[in-house]
Design an enzyme around this catalytic site. Structure first.
Site, PDB file in Angstrom:
ATOM      1  N   HIS A  96       0.814  -1.218   0.000  1.00  0.00           N
ATOM      2  CA  HIS A  96       0.000   0.000   0.000  1.00  0.00           C
ATOM      3  C   HIS A  96       0.846   1.266   0.000  1.00  0.00           C
ATOM      4  O   HIS A  96       0.328   2.355  -0.269  1.00  0.00           O
ATOM      5  CB  HIS A  96      -1.003  -0.004   1.163  1.00  0.00           C
ATOM      6  N   THR A 110       3.112  -2.771   9.452  1.00  0.00           N
ATOM      7  CA  THR A 110       2.074  -2.718   8.426  1.00  0.00           C
ATOM      8  C   THR A 110       0.818  -1.970   8.833  1.00  0.00           C
ATOM      9  O   THR A 110       0.292  -1.172   8.065  1.00  0.00           O
ATOM     10  CB  THR A 110       1.675  -4.152   8.007  1.00  0.00           C
ATOM     11  N   ALA A 111       0.299  -2.214  10.036  1.00  0.00           N
ATOM     12  CA  ALA A 111      -1.019  -1.673  10.387  1.00  0.00           C
ATOM     13  C   ALA A 111      -1.077  -1.340  11.869  1.00  0.00           C
ATOM     14  O   ALA A 111      -0.272  -1.825  12.667  1.00  0.00           O
ATOM     15  CB  ALA A 111      -2.128  -2.673  10.038  1.00  0.00           C
ATOM     16  N   GLY A 137       2.946   6.378   8.491  1.00  0.00           N
ATOM     17  CA  GLY A 137       4.279   6.624   7.941  1.00  0.00           C
ATOM     18  C   GLY A 137       5.271   5.546   8.298  1.00  0.00           C
ATOM     19  O   GLY A 137       6.320   5.424   7.678  1.00  0.00           O
ATOM     20  N   ASN A 138       4.941   4.727   9.321  1.00  0.00           N
ATOM     21  CA  ASN A 138       5.798   3.591   9.692  1.00  0.00           C
ATOM     22  C   ASN A 138       5.630   2.402   8.742  1.00  0.00           C
ATOM     23  O   ASN A 138       6.402   1.451   8.806  1.00  0.00           O
ATOM     24  CB  ASN A 138       5.491   3.106  11.111  1.00  0.00           C
ATOM     25  N   SER A 139       4.616   2.416   7.904  1.00  0.00           N
ATOM     26  CA  SER A 139       4.367   1.300   6.985  1.00  0.00           C
ATOM     27  C   SER A 139       5.613   0.949   6.195  1.00  0.00           C
ATOM     28  O   SER A 139       6.233   1.817   5.573  1.00  0.00           O
ATOM     29  CB  SER A 139       3.252   1.649   5.996  1.00  0.00           C
ATOM     30  N   ASP A 162       0.196  -7.595   1.376  1.00  0.00           N
ATOM     31  CA  ASP A 162       0.655  -6.221   1.555  1.00  0.00           C
ATOM     32  C   ASP A 162       2.180  -6.130   1.560  1.00  0.00           C
ATOM     33  O   ASP A 162       2.755  -5.348   2.325  1.00  0.00           O
ATOM     34  CB  ASP A 162       0.084  -5.610   2.837  1.00  0.00           C
ATOM     35  N   LEU A 175      -6.513 -26.572  -1.218  1.00  0.00           N
ATOM     36  CA  LEU A 175      -6.765 -27.987  -0.943  1.00  0.00           C
ATOM     37  C   LEU A 175      -7.834 -28.548  -1.867  1.00  0.00           C
ATOM     38  O   LEU A 175      -7.861 -29.740  -2.139  1.00  0.00           O
ATOM     39  CB  LEU A 175      -7.221 -28.166   0.506  1.00  0.00           C
ATOM     40  N   GLY A 176      -8.739 -27.694  -2.307  1.00  0.00           N
ATOM     41  CA  GLY A 176      -9.839 -28.164  -3.140  1.00  0.00           C
ATOM     42  C   GLY A 176     -11.018 -28.650  -2.328  1.00  0.00           C
ATOM     43  O   GLY A 176     -11.643 -29.657  -2.691  1.00  0.00           O
TER      44      GLY A 176
END
Length: 475
Positions: free
Chosen positions: A125, A245-246, A227-229, A155, A287-288
């Site tokens: 992001h 990240t968040a 701003g730390n992202s 992300d 896995l299906g």
């Protein structure tokens, strides 16, 4: 393939449910707040007290901070005034009909992980759709970066710097990280410049957070702010353990840190980087199986003592689950040692585990615990409509981004419809959400393929468009 916007109803469903007062938000700022980095302030403390040296993080940080960079990205976006087609507004205000361009700016952080190749790890992001990415190093140099690759669902973003004399941070063994370990966050909060904060690991394996993609987060009380992202979360040895990240804050991202921050584990980031370098994309497995939550009625019918797990409702033919012997009625309780409390946990684990690697699946079958082994099979990201049914020729179907799926939204996205195609004639549009066929539901592309395996004579799609949901007959 061109990107499409999700319908408004889908966006509302994704963001409006259940967390009105509690928000988990990416922490990259949307507007550049300061043009130049400011040096981090340092308190002046005595070197020792009563002859005993004071402990300090300074020696470790002298090795780490040169590897943490500030990222300033610019993206050109086209915006159409919602009143542009209104004759009354046109008459009085003369609004332009053509979409207007504006520049979206973002501030974030990054970590140099390969000094020789100039590779910098950051968040998706922070660099999403950026036309220009400027990176400022700790020594003051500003460079233009190029994007190597990015993965929206985790992300993670990877960029390259054309520079010499870089310094990288070593990657830690993520499996050694424990709750209670001391960690240090380094980044560019609020555009102030490189800043260091410290705390502990509050929790590991966090998932189920609204509005985010595949989740296996480190939670920390080290101060993380907008701003730390993309910045570094390191241990006391100066090794990278995560990518910030968040944050969680009931007041939103502008309210700042309250001691609940999240970072992508280094092992997950390492795997994404490897795939971006090897394939140019991230390949995810399946896995299906189709599953559902365990209701009280299902728990009673299956004689289950707990409602934790995901009950298998269908096993797709030729899938890894079929080869492993899974069957309807099995309750999956863990995958590769990771507990599965819900169908979302299972989907999340599938998306994070490597394709082709044998994994252990713990199940409850007829009240008895057992386990099977299976290797995940790569799932397609896009599917041409003609491979499903000739009546869908010209449409392309894509997996729904995980940040929406984590809100409980299910189905597949119509990402493209060719003009003059049969799909277009049947009324399909780019941006439609398809969640079922002939009143049977499916959650993803694999489920959609399974639903069309029986070659239905009549075709009735369950479709969400704008603010409404419809049944659409396809001829």
């Amino acid at each position: 393939m061109r990107r499409v916007l999700l319908p408004l109803a889908l966006i509302a469903a994704a963001f409006a449910g259940g967390y009105a007062a509690q928000r988990v938000l990416p922490v990259a700022t949307q507007d550049a707040m300061l043009a130049h980095a400011l040096p981090a302030a340092r308190a002046a403390l005595p070197a020792q007290v009563d002859g005993t040296p004071l402990p300090s993080l300074a020696p470790m940080l002298e090795r780490v901070t040169p590897a943490v960079v500030n990222i300033h990205s610019k993206t050109t976006v086209r915006v159409r005034n919602p009143y542009a087609n209104d004759p009354l507004f046109q008459y009085f205000f003369g609004l332009p009909n053509a979409p207007q361009e504006r520049i979206k700016q973002s501030l974030g952080s990054g970590v140099i992980i390969d000094a020789q190749a100039g590779l910098v790890l950051t968040n998706y992001h922070v660099i999403e759709d950026a036309d220009d990415i400027q990176v400022t190093l700790a020594d003051g140099r500003t460079l233009t970066a190029e994007v190597v690759g990015a993965d929206e669902d985790t992300d993670v973003g990877l960029i390259r710097l054309p520079a010499q004399d870089l310094q990288a941070v070593p990657l830690a063994n993520g499996d050694a990280l424990r709750v209670g370990d001391f960690v240090v966050a380094v980044g560019n909060p609020f555009g102030l410049g490189q800043t260091v904060t410290s705390g502990i690991v509050s929790a590991l394996g966090r998932s189920g957070l609204p509005g985010l993609g595949y989740q296996n987060f480190i939670q920390t009380d080290a101060s993380i702010n907008p701003g730390n992202s993309g910045g570094a979360l390191v241990n006391l040895r100066g090794e990278l353990v995560g990518i910030n990240t968040a944050i969680f804050n009931p007041g939103g991202s502008g309210a700042g840190n309250i001691g609940i921050g999240f970072a992508i584990p280094v092992e997950l980031a390492r795997d994404v980087v490897r795939q971006l370098q090897d394939y140019g994309e991230v390949r995810r497995g399946s896995l299906g199986v189709e599953t559902q939550e365990i209701t009280p009625e299902i728990a009673q019918a299956l004689a289950l003592a707990t409602r934790r797990g995901a009950v298998v409702t269908r096993v797709q033919s030729g899938s890894p689950a079929a080869a492993a012997g899974l069957r309807a009625g099995d309750v999956i309780t863990a995958i590769d040692g990771r507990p599965v409390a819900s169908r979302l946990d299972l989907h999340n684990a599938e998306g994070l585990l490597p394709v082709g690697k044998a994994i252990r699946i713990d199940v409850l079958r007829e009240g008895k615990a057992t386990s099977v082994s299976a290797a995940l099979k790569a799932r397609p990201k896009d599917l041409p409509g003609e491979t499903l049914d000739p009546r869908l020729a010209g449409a392309t179907f894509s997996e729904l981004p995980e940040r929406y799926r984590s809100q409980g939204v299910a189905g597949v996205l119509v990402s493209e419809v060719k003009r003059g195609s049969r799909a277009a004639a049947n009324g399909l549009r780019a941006g439609d959400l398809i969640s079922g066929v002939n009143q049977g539901e499916f959650a993803d592309l694999a489920g959609m393929q399974a639903a069309f395996a029986r070659k239905p004579t009549q075709l009735l799609l369950t479709l969400t468009r704008g603010r409404g949901s419809y049944f659409v007959p396809i001829e």
